[in-house]
Each structure stands twice: as structure tokens, then as C-alpha cells.
Write a protein that holds these residues in place. Structure first.
Motif, PDB file in Angstrom:
ATOM      1  N   GLU A  63      -4.456   3.535   1.987  1.00  0.00           N
ATOM      2  CA  GLU A  63      -5.517   2.864   1.225  1.00  0.00           C
ATOM      3  C   GLU A  63      -6.906   3.315   1.673  1.00  0.00           C
ATOM      4  OE1 GLU A  63      -5.024   1.172  -1.513  1.00  0.00           O
ATOM      5  OE2 GLU A  63      -2.876   1.427  -1.210  1.00  0.00           O
ATOM      6  N   THR A  64      -7.066   3.545   2.970  1.00  0.00           N
ATOM      7  CA  THR A  64      -8.361   4.002   3.492  1.00  0.00           C
ATOM      8  C   THR A  64      -8.686   5.402   2.980  1.00  0.00           C
ATOM      9  OG1 THR A  64      -8.116   2.631   5.473  1.00  0.00           O
ATOM     10  CG2 THR A  64      -9.691   4.453   5.597  1.00  0.00           C
ATOM     11  N   LEU A  65      -7.720   6.303   2.995  1.00  0.00           N
ATOM     12  CA  LEU A  65      -7.955   7.659   2.493  1.00  0.00           C
ATOM     13  C   LEU A  65      -8.265   7.666   1.006  1.00  0.00           C
ATOM     14  CD1 LEU A  65      -5.247   9.688   4.464  1.00  0.00           C
ATOM     15  CD2 LEU A  65      -7.715   9.571   4.911  1.00  0.00           C
TER      16      LEU A  65
ATOM     17  N   ARG B 233      -3.411   8.909  -4.608  1.00  0.00           N
ATOM     18  CA  ARG B 233      -2.455   8.194  -3.747  1.00  0.00           C
ATOM     19  C   ARG B 233      -1.419   9.155  -3.153  1.00  0.00           C
ATOM     20  NH1 ARG B 233      -1.400   3.330  -1.899  1.00  0.00           N
ATOM     21  NH2 ARG B 233       0.733   2.927  -1.272  1.00  0.00           N
ATOM     22  N   HIS B 234      -0.889  10.050  -3.954  1.00  0.00           N
ATOM     23  CA  HIS B 234       0.122  10.999  -3.467  1.00  0.00           C
ATOM     24  C   HIS B 234      -0.438  11.854  -2.321  1.00  0.00           C
ATOM     25  CE1 HIS B 234       3.735  13.424  -3.670  1.00  0.00           C
ATOM     26  NE2 HIS B 234       2.984  14.507  -3.690  1.00  0.00           N
ATOM     27  N   GLN B 235      -1.666  12.333  -2.474  1.00  0.00           N
ATOM     28  CA  GLN B 235      -2.301  13.142  -1.435  1.00  0.00           C
ATOM     29  C   GLN B 235      -2.488  12.321  -0.161  1.00  0.00           C
ATOM     30  OE1 GLN B 235      -6.243  14.456  -2.456  1.00  0.00           O
ATOM     31  NE2 GLN B 235      -6.372  15.864  -0.735  1.00  0.00           N
ATOM     32  N   ALA B 236      -2.922  11.070  -0.311  1.00  0.00           N
ATOM     33  CA  ALA B 236      -3.117  10.196   0.848  1.00  0.00           C
ATOM     34  C   ALA B 236      -1.791   9.929   1.558  1.00  0.00           C
ATOM     35  CB  ALA B 236      -3.764   8.890   0.411  1.00  0.00           C
ATOM     36  N   GLU B 237      -0.721   9.753   0.800  1.00  0.00           N
ATOM     37  CA  GLU B 237       0.595   9.552   1.401  1.00  0.00           C
ATOM     38  C   GLU B 237       1.022  10.774   2.204  1.00  0.00           C
ATOM     39  OE1 GLU B 237       3.068   8.635  -1.951  1.00  0.00           O
ATOM     40  OE2 GLU B 237       2.337   6.566  -2.075  1.00  0.00           O
ATOM     41  N   GLN B 238       0.827  11.965   1.636  1.00  0.00           N
ATOM     42  CA  GLN B 238       1.194  13.193   2.345  1.00  0.00           C
ATOM     43  C   GLN B 238       0.401  13.336   3.639  1.00  0.00           C
ATOM     44  OE1 GLN B 238       0.559  16.160  -0.708  1.00  0.00           O
ATOM     45  NE2 GLN B 238       2.724  16.161  -1.247  1.00  0.00           N
ATOM     46  N   CYS B 239      -0.907  13.085   3.576  1.00  0.00           N
ATOM     47  CA  CYS B 239      -1.742  13.160   4.781  1.00  0.00           C
ATOM     48  C   CYS B 239      -1.261  12.165   5.829  1.00  0.00           C
ATOM     49  CB  CYS B 239      -3.204  12.898   4.442  1.00  0.00           C
ATOM     50  SG  CYS B 239      -4.011  14.241   3.556  1.00  0.00           S
ATOM     51  N   THR B 240      -0.902  10.977   5.393  1.00  0.00           N
ATOM     52  CA  THR B 240      -0.457   9.937   6.319  1.00  0.00           C
ATOM     53  C   THR B 240       0.836  10.336   7.022  1.00  0.00           C
ATOM     54  OG1 THR B 240      -1.570   8.253   5.003  1.00  0.00           O
ATOM     55  CG2 THR B 240       0.111   7.483   6.536  1.00  0.00           C
TER      56      THR B 240
END
Length: 93
Positions: free
Chosen positions: A40-42, A50-57
Motif C-alpha cells: 500500500e505504501t509503494l 498494485r502488481h508492481q508493488a507486490e513484486q517489489c515487496t
């Protein structure tokens, strides 16, 4: 002679600008923040999909850190501050 000095000065300024554009925002893993909080922060701070943030996480979790954004220092500074304000460790390299 004056002309050569001005040309050298211009080259130095251009090199500084190019170096500044090559900055990276790196987020580090910790044992405190949940996956959802980091995602959520990213999304909110870095404007990730959201998909990109999930991958980074997942990269942060498994590798210990992830480069989440590239840009100039001035562009990345408020993003870093937003991430740190959310309780997540991040640096600009």
C-alpha cells in the motif's frame, strides 16, 4: 582562453545533471511491516501499480532490499520521506 573555461564548466554541469538522474530509491526488508503495508505504501507514495508493488515487496522480502524507483534526487526525496514516514527503511543512492 575564456571560451575554453566556459566549455569545461558547461561539461561539468551536464555531467552533474546526468549523475543526478541516475539516483535510485531502495527499500529494505524488516521484521516489523506487513506485506500489505509495504504494498500500500509503494502504491500510494511511488505511484506503483498494485502488481508492481507486490513484486517489489516479494523482492524486498526474499533479497533484503529492492530498487523501487529511479530518478533525480529531487524527485526521489519526497518519496523516500513518505516511505520512511510509513515506518519503512529506505535510502537514496
Amino acid at each position: 582562453m575564456s571560451w575554453q573555461f566556459e566549455e569545461e564548466e558547461l561539461v561539468d554541469v551536464l555531467e552533474d545533471e546526468q549523475e543526478d538522474e541516475g539516483r535510485t530509491l531502495v527499500v529494505f526488508n524488516d521484521e516489523v511491516n506487513s506485506f500489505d503495508h509495504v504494498i500500500e505504501t509503494l502504491v500510494k507514495v511511488c505511484k506503483h501499480e498494485r502488481h508492481q508493488a507486490e513484486q517489489c515487496t516479494y523482492i524486498i522480502h526474499f533479497k533484503g532490499k529492492c530498487l523501487v524507483k529511479k530518478g533525480t534526487y529531487d524527485m526521489l526525496k519526497p518519496m523516500r520521506e513518505g516511505i520512511v514516514d510509513a515506518g519503512i527503511n529506505a535510502v537514496i543512492n
